[in-house]
Design an enzyme around this catalytic site. Structure first.
Site, short mmCIF file in Angstrom:
data_model
loop_
_atom_site.label_atom_id
_atom_site.label_comp_id
_atom_site.label_asym_id
_atom_site.label_seq_id
_atom_site.Cartn_x
_atom_site.Cartn_y
_atom_site.Cartn_z
N ASP A 56 0.84 -1.20 0.00
CA ASP A 56 0.00 0.00 0.00
C ASP A 56 0.87 1.25 0.00
O ASP A 56 2.03 1.22 0.44
CB ASP A 56 -0.85 0.08 1.28
CG ASP A 56 -1.78 -1.11 1.42
OD1 ASP A 56 -2.12 -1.71 0.41
OD2 ASP A 56 -2.12 -1.40 2.58
N1 URA Z 1 -1.15 -5.90 4.03
C1 URA Z 1 -1.62 -4.64 4.01
O1 URA Z 1 -2.65 -4.36 4.63
N2 URA Z 1 -0.94 -3.72 3.32
C2 URA Z 1 0.18 -3.96 2.65
O2 URA Z 1 0.77 -3.06 2.04
C3 URA Z 1 0.67 -5.28 2.66
C4 URA Z 1 -0.02 -6.22 3.35
#
Ligand code: URA
Length: 235
Positions: free
Chosen positions: A101
């Site tokens: 993310d």
């Molecule tokens: N899980 C998440 O919530 N975000 C990420 O970036 C990776 C795994």
């Protein structure tokens, strides 16, 4: 060579994502928008993605990046935000394997090896993914066990995970979680489901790879041993 393989070999993206580029009408062959994902590229064909001519690279490169927050895990962004690919100091175009993310930091592989990237991203490959989490509030042992057993994150029950509570203060808890799946925003959704939204998230390990002491924003080449370990893990 099939068009999606050609695009992957040029280091633009994985084969699967190449099919999406074709569907979105972003690929041209000899000046015309390509509509057939099964097209085989012939000697002398001019292939363009987003108006830029591409050719398969013959040098395969493999990088491990410690992604900073605020960088998009993509090769392009309509909003013009910074891209993870801008942090790789190589003239060869690379693309990220999987996704973190926008505000997640940590371990991300970038490569122009479309076949390896595809194999690593395939859902049947259940690599351990280790994250360091700072979550809002105090996570109890009972809540951690709920995460470990599997929890409904909205139409999907997660498979067994490992959770280690490391420390907490009055407002937040630091924990390590190891999952074997990769649903969209999975870790954030898991902690939200137990009432403790994630404040900070960092991926520290993926399969046999570790982020180690690599500083945020820095990348390094994978060693030959790390590359062969990845290749044999997906065989
Ligand atoms: N899980 C998440 O919530 N975000 C990420 O970036 C990776 C795994």
């Amino acid at each position: 060579m099939r068009i999606n393989q050609y695009i992957a070999a040029a280091g633009i993206t994985s084969r699967r994502k190449a099919d999406e580029l074709i569907e979105d009408g972003r690929v041209k062959v000899n000046g015309g928008v390509l509509t057939s994902p099964g097209y085989h590229v012939e000697e002398g064909d001019i292939v363009e993605v987003d108006g830029v001519r591409i050719e398969p690279a013959d040098r395969k490169v493999y990088y491990l990046l410690n992604k900073p927050a605020g960088y998009v895990t993509s090769t392009a962004d309509k909003e013009g935000r910074p891209l993870v690919t801008e942090l790789v100091p190589d003239s060869v175009r690379v693309f990220p394997v999987g996704r973190l993310d926008l505000n997640t930091t940590g371990l991300l592989i970038l490569t122009n090896d479309g076949d390896l990237a595809n194999a690593l991203m395939h859902p049947s490959k259940e690599f351990n993914k280790r994250y360091l989490v700072r979550a809002q509030g105090i996570v109890t042992i009972k809540e951690a066990r709920q995460l470990e057993k599997g929890i409904d994150i909205g139409g999907f029950v997660t498979s067994p995970a490992e959770v280690h509570l490391i420390r907490h203060d009055r407002n937040s808890t630091v924990a390590e979680i190891v999952i074997h799946e990769g649903k969209n925003r999975q870790v954030r959704r898991m902690f939200k489901a137990i009432g403790h939204p994630v404040l900070e998230l960092c991926r520290t390990g993926l399969g046999s790879l570790e982020i180690g002491r690599l500083a945020v924003g820095q990348c390094r080449k994978l060693s030959p041993a790390e590359i062969s370990a990845l290749k044999s893990a997906v065989k």
